[in-house]
Scaffold this motif. Structure first.
Motif, mmCIF file in Angstrom:
data_model
loop_
_atom_site.group_PDB
_atom_site.id
_atom_site.type_symbol
_atom_site.label_atom_id
_atom_site.label_comp_id
_atom_site.label_asym_id
_atom_site.label_seq_id
_atom_site.Cartn_x
_atom_site.Cartn_y
_atom_site.Cartn_z
ATOM 1 N N LEU A 64 -68.695 -31.072 7.530
ATOM 2 C CA LEU A 64 -68.092 -30.300 8.609
ATOM 3 C C LEU A 64 -69.130 -29.427 9.305
ATOM 4 O O LEU A 64 -69.214 -29.404 10.546
ATOM 5 C CB LEU A 64 -66.952 -29.441 8.055
ATOM 6 N N LEU A 65 -69.914 -28.700 8.532
ATOM 7 C CA LEU A 65 -70.934 -27.840 9.131
ATOM 8 C C LEU A 65 -71.990 -28.662 9.867
ATOM 9 O O LEU A 65 -72.467 -28.264 10.936
ATOM 10 C CB LEU A 65 -71.580 -26.973 8.050
ATOM 11 N N ALA A 66 -72.352 -29.818 9.305
ATOM 12 C CA ALA A 66 -73.323 -30.676 9.975
ATOM 13 C C ALA A 66 -72.763 -31.238 11.275
ATOM 14 O O ALA A 66 -73.497 -31.425 12.255
ATOM 15 C CB ALA A 66 -73.747 -31.812 9.044
ATOM 16 N N SER A 67 -71.457 -31.525 11.307
ATOM 17 C CA SER A 67 -70.850 -32.012 12.550
ATOM 18 C C SER A 67 -70.839 -30.923 13.613
ATOM 19 O O SER A 67 -71.079 -31.194 14.797
ATOM 20 C CB SER A 67 -69.432 -32.519 12.273
ATOM 21 N N LEU A 68 -70.575 -29.681 13.207
ATOM 22 C CA LEU A 68 -70.610 -28.572 14.160
ATOM 23 C C LEU A 68 -72.026 -28.327 14.665
ATOM 24 O O LEU A 68 -72.221 -27.894 15.815
ATOM 25 C CB LEU A 68 -70.066 -27.306 13.499
ATOM 26 N N ALA A 69 -73.025 -28.626 13.824
ATOM 27 C CA ALA A 69 -74.422 -28.512 14.245
ATOM 28 C C ALA A 69 -74.764 -29.527 15.328
ATOM 29 O O ALA A 69 -75.732 -29.348 16.071
ATOM 30 C CB ALA A 69 -75.350 -28.699 13.044
ATOM 31 N N VAL A 70 -73.978 -30.587 15.425
ATOM 32 C CA VAL A 70 -74.144 -31.573 16.496
ATOM 33 C C VAL A 70 -73.317 -31.174 17.718
ATOM 34 O O VAL A 70 -73.778 -31.249 18.861
ATOM 35 C CB VAL A 70 -73.726 -32.977 16.011
ATOM 36 N N ILE A 71 -72.089 -30.723 17.480
ATOM 37 C CA ILE A 71 -71.154 -30.429 18.568
ATOM 38 C C ILE A 71 -71.619 -29.256 19.420
ATOM 39 O O ILE A 71 -71.524 -29.297 20.660
ATOM 40 C CB ILE A 71 -69.757 -30.147 17.984
ATOM 41 N N LEU A 72 -72.136 -28.210 18.796
ATOM 42 C CA LEU A 72 -72.522 -27.013 19.545
ATOM 43 C C LEU A 72 -73.653 -27.291 20.537
ATOM 44 O O LEU A 72 -73.505 -26.989 21.733
ATOM 45 C CB LEU A 72 -72.897 -25.890 18.573
ATOM 46 N N PRO A 73 -74.788 -27.871 20.137
ATOM 47 C CA PRO A 73 -75.824 -28.176 21.135
ATOM 48 C C PRO A 73 -75.384 -29.222 22.155
ATOM 49 O O PRO A 73 -75.844 -29.198 23.301
ATOM 50 C CB PRO A 73 -77.001 -28.690 20.286
ATOM 51 N N LEU A 74 -74.510 -30.135 21.727
ATOM 52 C CA LEU A 74 -74.061 -31.187 22.634
ATOM 53 C C LEU A 74 -73.333 -30.606 23.839
ATOM 54 O O LEU A 74 -73.342 -31.201 24.926
ATOM 55 C CB LEU A 74 -73.152 -32.160 21.889
#
Length: 364
Positions: A64-74
């Motif tokens: 989950l945290l790794a997915s948010l690390a992708v979503i935020l910069p995206l």
């Protein structure tokens, strides 16, 4: 846009996942097993069994945290493929803090170690952000290559200066109990790391939809030229969003060490950073949906072993099913909205309306 269209548009990812599972059942049959029995064993173990659910929660926390690390910069048009490396640096920094700081109560020790983990991930990700902002270097290449650098740095650390005395395998000394995360589900390994992820997802969703900062990120991501014309500091948003994404991935590495392993191991992450990319993709880069996609992906992974025991299906089949999910979701998201609207209109109004849509398209 009709309410029916909104509902169907929102459910297209769900339909894609169900279609992928249906196609995956063919692989299960080829493997010589009953698809219904295999899926029943997988989902029962992953979500309806206490011990299996705890395993799912453990895996879902870093995903989950790794997915948010992708979503935020995206949101700012930046592709962070370096979550794996940022996880490793977060784990390294958290371990260094836990092993070298003086004794302190847990109420202070845990926040300090978590902050160090986030710092490690942020510093590692900021390199790619700075290179993209200042030199225009593609962040995908930089973050992807930096994954391996971070993995080798951690491998060197636990094989040399941080290696525990007499260790048969490259790992560090055990961290003190004061730095360990509390357990969420009694008598299991499920810790409170999942709470960090859910709270982070809620905060990011609020920022995206209710704040000027989220609007600024959206403008930067969609049109940097328009953002500059509006007076926004594009480079600052690029660096800031990438750094913030690194903080989240670093937190994922920190909770993996502080909440589960209690040591820094060689290759301690089984690819959670790349799983985060898949989870973000399934959620369509929506932070509100990221917890659901992370739980689903973690459930597939945690149920793979019982699927093999109960139905005789190899774990590689589950990996193939995950790949099918990605392909089908990609196809559903690539389907243009106007084409989907035309299909819904044709379905509701019948063949005559479908001909009308076609003629209208020909005239345009």
């Amino acid at each position: 846009m009709t309410n029916l269209f909104k509902v169907l548009l929102g459910l297209r990812v769900v339909a894609a996942i169900l279609a992928a599972l249906a196609v995956g059942s063919v692989l299960v049959v080829i493997a010589g097993a009953d698809p219904l029995a295999a899926y029943a064993a997988l989902f029962h173990e992953a979500f309806f069994d206490y011990w299996g659910l705890s395993n799912t929660v453990v895996k879902a926390s870093p995903i989950l945290l790794a997915s948010l690390a992708v979503i935020l910069p995206l949101r700012a048009g930046i592709y962070n493929i370096g979550g794996e490396g940022q996880i490793y640096m977060g784990g390294l920094f958290a371990t260094l803090a836990a092993l070298n700081l003086p004794p302190m109560p847990s109420a202070l020790a845990i926040p300090v170690a978590i902050s160090c983990a986030m710092l490690g991930g942020a510093l590692w990700a900021s390199v790619a952000g700075l290179l993209r902002a200042w030199k225009g270097i593609n962040e995908v290449i930089v973050t992807l290559l930096m994954n391996y650098i971070a993995i080798y740095i951690v491998s060197f650390a636990v094989s040399g200066p941080m290696m525990a005395d007499g260790a048969p395998y490259p790992y560090s000394d055990e961290i003190p109990e004061a730095f360990r995360l509390p357990i969420l589900m009694p008598q299991t390994d499920a810790h409170i790391g999942i709470i960090f992820g859910v709270v982070a997802a809620a905060v990011i969703a609020f920022v995206f939809t209710r704040t000027s900062a989220g609007l600024a990120l959206d403008i930067v991501g969609k049109s940097p030229a328009a953002a500059r014309y509006a007076g926004l500091q594009v480079n600052r948003h690029i660096i800031g969003s990438m750094t913030a994404g690194g903080m989240l991935a670093g937190l994922a590495g920190g909770i993996e060490v502080l909440g589960l392993k209690y040591r820094l191991f060689h290759l301690f992450s089984p690819g959670y950073g790349f799983d985060g990319v898949v989870a973000a993709f399934i959620a369509n880069a929506n932070p509100a949906l990221a917890p659901i996609s992370a739980l689903f992906l973690a459930g597939l992974k945690s149920g793979a072993s019982v699927m093999q025991r109960a139905a005789g299906v190899e774990g590689t089949v589950v990996e193939a099913i995950v790949g099918l999910v990605v392909i089908f979701v990609a196809a559903s998201l690539a389907w243009k909205t106007e084409s989907f609207r035309a299909l819904v209109y044709r379905f509701r109004a019948g063949p005559l309306a479908g001909n009308g849509v076609q003629k209208t398209g020909q005239k345009s």
